[in-house]
Design a protein around this motif. Structure first.
Motif, PDB file in Angstrom:
ATOM      1  N   SER A 165       0.754  -1.321  -0.163  1.00  0.00           N
ATOM      2  CA  SER A 165      -0.120  -0.002   0.050  1.00  0.00           C
ATOM      3  C   SER A 165       0.973   1.303  -0.028  1.00  0.00           C
ATOM      4  CB  SER A 165      -0.858  -0.220   1.234  1.00  0.00           C
ATOM      5  OG  SER A 165      -1.567  -1.123   1.121  1.00  0.00           O
ATOM      6  N   ASP A 182       2.257  -1.377   5.673  1.00  0.00           N
ATOM      7  CA  ASP A 182       0.809  -0.732   4.781  1.00  0.00           C
ATOM      8  C   ASP A 182       0.819   0.669   5.385  1.00  0.00           C
ATOM      9  OD1 ASP A 182      -1.532   0.147   4.040  1.00  0.00           O
ATOM     10  OD2 ASP A 182      -2.581  -1.399   4.724  1.00  0.00           O
ATOM     11  N   ASN A 225      -6.870  -2.876   1.167  1.00  0.00           N
ATOM     12  CA  ASN A 225      -7.213  -2.646   2.555  1.00  0.00           C
ATOM     13  C   ASN A 225      -7.868  -3.631   3.326  1.00  0.00           C
ATOM     14  OD1 ASN A 225      -6.441   0.172   2.344  1.00  0.00           O
ATOM     15  ND2 ASN A 225      -8.518   0.654   1.363  1.00  0.00           N
ATOM     16  N   ASP A 239     -10.247  -6.335   8.180  1.00  0.00           N
ATOM     17  CA  ASP A 239     -10.655  -5.030   7.345  1.00  0.00           C
ATOM     18  C   ASP A 239      -9.242  -3.915   8.024  1.00  0.00           C
ATOM     19  OD1 ASP A 239     -11.117  -2.654   6.360  1.00  0.00           O
ATOM     20  OD2 ASP A 239     -13.261  -2.667   7.214  1.00  0.00           O
ATOM     21  N   ASN A 240      -8.478  -3.645   6.821  1.00  0.00           N
ATOM     22  CA  ASN A 240      -7.282  -2.641   7.295  1.00  0.00           C
ATOM     23  C   ASN A 240      -7.778  -1.055   6.668  1.00  0.00           C
ATOM     24  OD1 ASN A 240      -4.909  -2.469   8.661  1.00  0.00           O
ATOM     25  ND2 ASN A 240      -3.928  -2.466   6.667  1.00  0.00           N
ATOM     26  N   THR A 241      -8.758  -0.846   6.622  1.00  0.00           N
ATOM     27  CA  THR A 241      -9.183   0.549   6.006  1.00  0.00           C
ATOM     28  C   THR A 241      -8.364   1.818   6.982  1.00  0.00           C
ATOM     29  OG1 THR A 241     -11.327  -0.373   5.273  1.00  0.00           O
ATOM     30  CG2 THR A 241     -10.872   2.314   5.568  1.00  0.00           C
ATOM     31  N   PRO A 243      -5.751   1.660   9.255  1.00  0.00           N
ATOM     32  CA  PRO A 243      -4.387   0.721   9.414  1.00  0.00           C
ATOM     33  C   PRO A 243      -3.937   0.756  10.799  1.00  0.00           C
ATOM     34  CG  PRO A 243      -3.517   2.749   8.429  1.00  0.00           C
ATOM     35  CD  PRO A 243      -4.940   2.698   8.349  1.00  0.00           C
TER      36      PRO A 243
END
Length: 391
Positions: A165, A182, A225, A239-241, A243
């Motif tokens: 990312s 990320d 994400n 879910d890594n919206t 981080p």
């Protein structure tokens, strides 16, 4: 402590027991299990050149952001400035962060002095337990608050190019990586936890948070994400919206088996294998629909021989089969993968693979290979670095 003074640059050395690999720009980083990292100039894939060796006791994993390399050293995380790859130097360290569960991805031998970096007094207590399925590993020993391998680990794992990312220039790891980058975070999975390190100041990583995942955690693959985390009993999707605060969405469960994961669009490709500490009776490739990450669904399973690492360069899937070599599939038709095998290269030990467009990198017990993969049906070897031979 003495071990903490041993992270230093040394003259190039031969491959002896290669582990994971990581690619950034023209440089290749190859882990020498529990000893350190080879830096290799791969500007000409037909003629790779050893640049230096970084001595890092207890090392098993690698990640690179800009000019900073992150590596585990027993229970510590170290950051190393590689602005000059010929003269890397340690610039930061987070001590005693990997305190529960085996982390390194390598091992310790009974024939060598077993060590760990902690600031605690220790005493020996021996106990047999079920351990990391990322490798063929023997029973372990409890030592001063850290699970330590009680014998030499077998070379048995895999890799695949994983997307990175935004937030600085990162390299590419593989499907067996325990490190992922990320944005302003480095993620590291141990046997039971997801560790978050803040790297907004890249040279000085800070221990930020720890998320308990259970036990038998093996790999981490960031994609769109999300974090796809492989374990000995299934695949976790987070879910890594945000981080800084990963949220679990689901846990796709399977029988007990080793479980590296790669993802392309709405499909996760998962290999399961036996013959390791994982147990179980599965040697297969699973395709999993992750279009709804909160409710992943099995599409189809395909029987394999001894699947290890994998890399997806859609529609081509490269799948390592250990001593059985490398298989190449066209996965355009997800229901007929077995009928669309493009090639089977048997003259290699295939442990870890990274596909970089028209170049394929593969590592095995006998060394490191590079291929021109312009035609996946007919890989052309560009170079090989054999174990025990300098280049």
């Amino acid at each position: 402590m003495e071990l903490r003074t041993q992270v230093k640059a040394e003259s190039p050395r031969t491959l002896e027991q290669p582990g994971k690999m990581y690619v950034k720009g023209k440089y290749l980083f190859v882990n020498e299990i529990k000893k350190g990292i080879h830096i290799i100039d791969n500007g000409n894939p037909a003629n790779p050149k050893f640049v230096t060796f970084i001595n890092i006791p207890g090392n098993g994993d690698i990640a690179v952001r800009d000019n900073v390399l992150y590596a585990d050293s027993f229970s510590d995380l170290v950051s190393i400035d590689i602005t000059d790859p010929a003269a890397p130097k340690e610039v930061g360290r987070v001590k005693n962060v990997f305190k529960t569960g085996l982390f390194d991805g390598g091992g310790w031998s009974l024939n060598e002095s077993v060590g760990s970096i902690t600031d605690q007094n220790v005493e020996w207590v021996t106990e047999t337990v079920t351990v990391n399925c990322e490798d063929n590993v023997p029973p372990m020993t409890w030592w001063g608050g850290i699970w330590m391998l009680a014998d030499r680990v077998s070379f048995n794992s895999s890799s695949s190019a994983s997307p990175q990312s935004s937030g600085g220039t990162s390299g590419q790891a593989g499907s067996m990586a325990r490190f992922a980058l990320d944005r302003n975070f480095l993620y590291a999975v141990s046997q039971s936890d997801l560790h978050l390190f803040k790297i907004d100041k890249p040279a000085q990583p800070a221990d930020f948070a720890t998320v308990n995942l259970g036990w038998g955690i093996e790999t981490i693959f960031p994609y769109d994400n999300k974090l796809f985390i492989g374990s000995s009993t299934g695949m976790f999707i987070y879910d890594n919206t945000n981080p800084a605060e990963p949220k679990q969405l689901s846990n796709f469960q399977h029988g007990r088996a080793c479980d590296p994961v790669v993802v392309h669009e709405n499909i996760a490709y998962v290999t399961l294998r036996t013959g390791t500490a994982c147990g179980g009776g599965q040697n297969q490739l699973d395709l999993v629909d992750v279009s709804n990450p909160a409710a992943p669904q099995l599409i189809k399973s395909y029987q394999m021989e001894s699947p290890h690492g994998l890399s997806i360069d859609f529609p081509t899937l490269f799948l390592c089969e250990g001593e059985h070599g490398l298989k190449v599939f066209d996965v355009t038709d997800k229901f007929s993968v077995d009928r669309n095998q493009l090639a089977h290269f048997k003259d290699m030990h295939a442990y870890d693979v990274i596909s970089l467009g028209k170049t394929l990198m593969l590592i095995g017990e006998d060394g490191f290979y590079q291929y021109d993969s312009s035609n996946p049906k007919d890989l052309k070897m560009l170079s090989k670095i054999p174990v025990g031979k300098a280049i």
